[in-house]
Design a protein around this motif. Structure first.
Motif, mmCIF file in Angstrom:
data_model
loop_
_atom_site.group_PDB
_atom_site.id
_atom_site.type_symbol
_atom_site.label_atom_id
_atom_site.label_comp_id
_atom_site.label_asym_id
_atom_site.label_seq_id
_atom_site.Cartn_x
_atom_site.Cartn_y
_atom_site.Cartn_z
ATOM 1 N N PRO A 160 0.814 -1.217 0.000
ATOM 2 C CA PRO A 160 0.000 0.000 0.000
ATOM 3 C C PRO A 160 0.848 1.268 0.000
ATOM 4 N N GLN A 161 0.397 2.230 -0.787
ATOM 5 C CA GLN A 161 1.075 3.523 -0.876
ATOM 6 C C GLN A 161 0.062 4.636 -0.576
ATOM 7 N N PRO A 162 0.484 5.703 0.092
ATOM 8 C CA PRO A 162 -0.459 6.789 0.394
ATOM 9 C C PRO A 162 -1.017 7.469 -0.845
ATOM 10 N N SER A 163 -0.298 7.399 -1.964
ATOM 11 C CA SER A 163 -0.764 8.038 -3.197
ATOM 12 C C SER A 163 -1.830 7.217 -3.915
ATOM 13 N N TYR A 164 -2.126 6.013 -3.411
ATOM 14 C CA TYR A 164 -3.172 5.174 -3.995
ATOM 15 C C TYR A 164 -3.983 4.559 -2.860
ATOM 16 N N ILE A 165 -4.455 5.414 -1.976
ATOM 17 C CA ILE A 165 -5.007 4.923 -0.718
ATOM 18 C C ILE A 165 -6.359 4.226 -0.893
ATOM 19 N N ALA A 166 -7.218 4.739 -1.749
ATOM 20 C CA ALA A 166 -8.523 4.090 -1.938
ATOM 21 C C ALA A 166 -8.351 2.704 -2.544
ATOM 22 N N GLY A 167 -7.393 2.574 -3.450
ATOM 23 C CA GLY A 167 -7.121 1.276 -4.048
ATOM 24 C C GLY A 167 -6.481 0.321 -3.068
ATOM 25 N N ALA A 168 -5.555 0.826 -2.256
ATOM 26 C CA ALA A 168 -4.881 -0.029 -1.282
ATOM 27 C C ALA A 168 -5.879 -0.610 -0.287
ATOM 28 N N VAL A 169 -6.777 0.228 0.207
ATOM 29 C CA VAL A 169 -7.755 -0.233 1.195
ATOM 30 C C VAL A 169 -8.769 -1.178 0.546
ATOM 31 N N GLY A 170 -9.264 -0.808 -0.627
ATOM 32 C CA GLY A 170 -10.234 -1.657 -1.313
ATOM 33 C C GLY A 170 -9.649 -3.006 -1.699
ATOM 34 N N ASN A 171 -8.440 -2.993 -2.241
ATOM 35 C CA ASN A 171 -7.802 -4.240 -2.652
ATOM 36 C C ASN A 171 -7.533 -5.150 -1.454
ATOM 37 N N SER A 172 -7.131 -4.560 -0.345
ATOM 38 C CA SER A 172 -6.906 -5.369 0.861
ATOM 39 C C SER A 172 -8.178 -6.082 1.285
ATOM 40 N N GLY A 173 -9.304 -5.378 1.192
ATOM 41 C CA GLY A 173 -10.582 -5.994 1.542
ATOM 42 C C GLY A 173 -10.938 -7.142 0.615
ATOM 43 N N LEU A 174 -10.621 -7.008 -0.675
ATOM 44 C CA LEU A 174 -10.942 -8.076 -1.623
ATOM 45 C C LEU A 174 -10.041 -9.290 -1.434
ATOM 46 N N VAL A 175 -8.810 -9.070 -1.006
ATOM 47 C CA VAL A 175 -7.968 -10.210 -0.635
ATOM 48 C C VAL A 175 -8.589 -10.943 0.557
ATOM 49 N N GLY A 176 -9.107 -10.177 1.520
ATOM 50 C CA GLY A 176 -9.785 -10.790 2.657
ATOM 51 C C GLY A 176 -11.016 -11.565 2.238
ATOM 52 N N LEU A 177 -11.771 -11.026 1.286
ATOM 53 C CA LEU A 177 -12.940 -11.729 0.753
ATOM 54 C C LEU A 177 -12.534 -13.065 0.149
ATOM 55 N N THR A 178 -11.479 -13.045 -0.652
ATOM 56 C CA THR A 178 -10.990 -14.265 -1.299
ATOM 57 C C THR A 178 -10.544 -15.294 -0.278
ATOM 58 N N THR A 179 -9.796 -14.846 0.723
ATOM 59 C CA THR A 179 -9.299 -15.766 1.751
ATOM 60 C C THR A 179 -10.451 -16.379 2.534
ATOM 61 N N ALA A 180 -11.403 -15.541 2.932
ATOM 62 C CA ALA A 180 -12.518 -16.023 3.744
ATOM 63 C C ALA A 180 -13.374 -17.035 2.984
ATOM 64 N N LEU A 181 -13.738 -16.695 1.741
ATOM 65 C CA LEU A 181 -14.560 -17.614 0.958
ATOM 66 C C LEU A 181 -13.795 -18.881 0.590
ATOM 67 N N GLY A 182 -12.566 -18.688 0.135
ATOM 68 C CA GLY A 182 -11.791 -19.815 -0.367
ATOM 69 C C GLY A 182 -11.282 -20.762 0.693
ATOM 70 N N SER A 183 -11.284 -20.330 1.942
ATOM 71 C CA SER A 183 -10.739 -21.170 3.013
ATOM 72 C C SER A 183 -11.587 -22.412 3.266
ATOM 73 N N ARG A 184 -12.865 -22.366 2.945
ATOM 74 C CA ARG A 184 -13.756 -23.500 3.185
ATOM 75 C C ARG A 184 -14.478 -23.967 1.921
ATOM 76 N N SER A 185 -14.292 -23.275 0.813
ATOM 77 C CA SER A 185 -15.107 -23.543 -0.365
ATOM 78 C C SER A 185 -14.860 -24.920 -0.976
ATOM 79 N N LEU A 186 -13.668 -25.471 -0.800
ATOM 80 C CA LEU A 186 -13.390 -26.791 -1.362
ATOM 81 C C LEU A 186 -14.276 -27.873 -0.750
ATOM 82 N N ASN A 187 -14.803 -27.616 0.438
ATOM 83 C CA ASN A 187 -15.754 -28.564 1.029
ATOM 84 C C ASN A 187 -16.986 -28.755 0.146
#
Length: 268
Positions: A160-187
């Motif tokens: 994350p860089q301060p010059s791209y703060i909205a993207g840094a925060v949004g992208n971090s959230g989408l990584v969290g979305l991927t991790t949360a969903l994907g952690s159990r989805s193979l079941n």
């Protein structure tokens, strides 16, 4: 024990087993999305593109058909910043084997220059767009017992860089979305993965570097001076090849993971 070549399950090439798969790519009319469409069409996938501008979609269809003889391409002109069009797209595409969330480009700017309206507008398309589409697609895939969701996010999530703060925060959230969903989805026979492209040679690269040039050089016209050579920017094809592999059965034990594609830049 020596395993002789004739006893191996693997041939001389890696068959990705994608022939006939139904794929939807949001933001599929240009850049990484279009690159994925070409790569997956070459593997025999039936590709559906979703983007806002009909003219750009027409150009993308022509590009795919020029690159892949006999390609099966369907286009959907939708505004994926709106819940109405998000749901409409899901209803239009039918059963989907592979869903690639790629639509949206969050603008650069720091905490003082990105106002609330700009921030919310950008997130409506990329962040909430990905979330809402996953909300619609994931239950259908789990009920059916198979499917792959791939989120194309961005390396600002891990660098994350301060010059791209909205993207840094949004992208971090989408990584969290991927991790949360994907952690159990193979079941349920479903995989959820993501990629974080770094600086990639697309139309958007100039926009990103122009903002950096204002901050670093006080002159956006000097943006080309900021194009790195160690590592150099990646290509659309390099991203598309990785995404194509992740979409395939060869990546069947990968879920909940986000792979960064940036030549090692974010590891430094």
């Amino acid at each position: 024990m020596v395993l002789h070549a004739q006893e191996s399950n693997y041939g001389r090439f890696m068959d990705l087993d994608l022939d006939g798969k139904q794929v939807v790519i949001t933001g599929g009319s240009k850049g990484i999305g279009l690159g994925c469409a070409v790569a997956l069409a070459r593997e025999g996938c039936e590709v559906q593109l979703a983007a806002r501008d009909p003219a750009t979609l027409d150009q993308a269809e022509s590009r795919i058909r020029d690159s892949v003889q006999g390609a099966n391409v369907v286009k959907h002109s939708v505004d994926l910043a709106t819940t109405r069009d998000q749901i409409a797209l899901v209803n239009l595409v039918g059963d989907v084997d592979i869903w690639i969330n790629n639509a949206g480009a969050i603008p650069a700017g720091d905490i003082t220059t990105i106002d609330e309206k700009t921030w919310r507008t950008a997130w409506d398309l990329k962040v909430f767009g990905y979330i809402n589409l996953c909300r619609e697609i994931y239950p259908t895939m789990t009920k059916r017992g198979h499917g792959v969701i791939i989120n194309v996010i961005g390396a600002a999530a891990v660098r994350p860089q301060p010059s791209y703060i909205a993207g840094a925060v949004g992208n971090s959230g989408l990584v969290g979305l991927t991790t949360a969903l994907g952690s159990r989805s193979l079941n349920y026979g479903v995989r959820v993965v993501a990629v974080n492209p770094g600086l990639i040679v697309t139309d958007r690269m100039e926009d990103i570097l122009r903002r950096e040039a204002i901050d670093q050089l006080n002159d956006e016209e000097r943006w080309a001076e900021l194009i790195p050579d160690d590592p150099a920017p990646g290509s659309v094809e390099q991203c598309a090849d990785v995404i194509t592999f992740l979409a395939s059965s060869r990546a069947s034990h990968i879920s909940g993971t986000t792979l960064t594609i940036d030549g090692g830049a974010s590891a430094r």
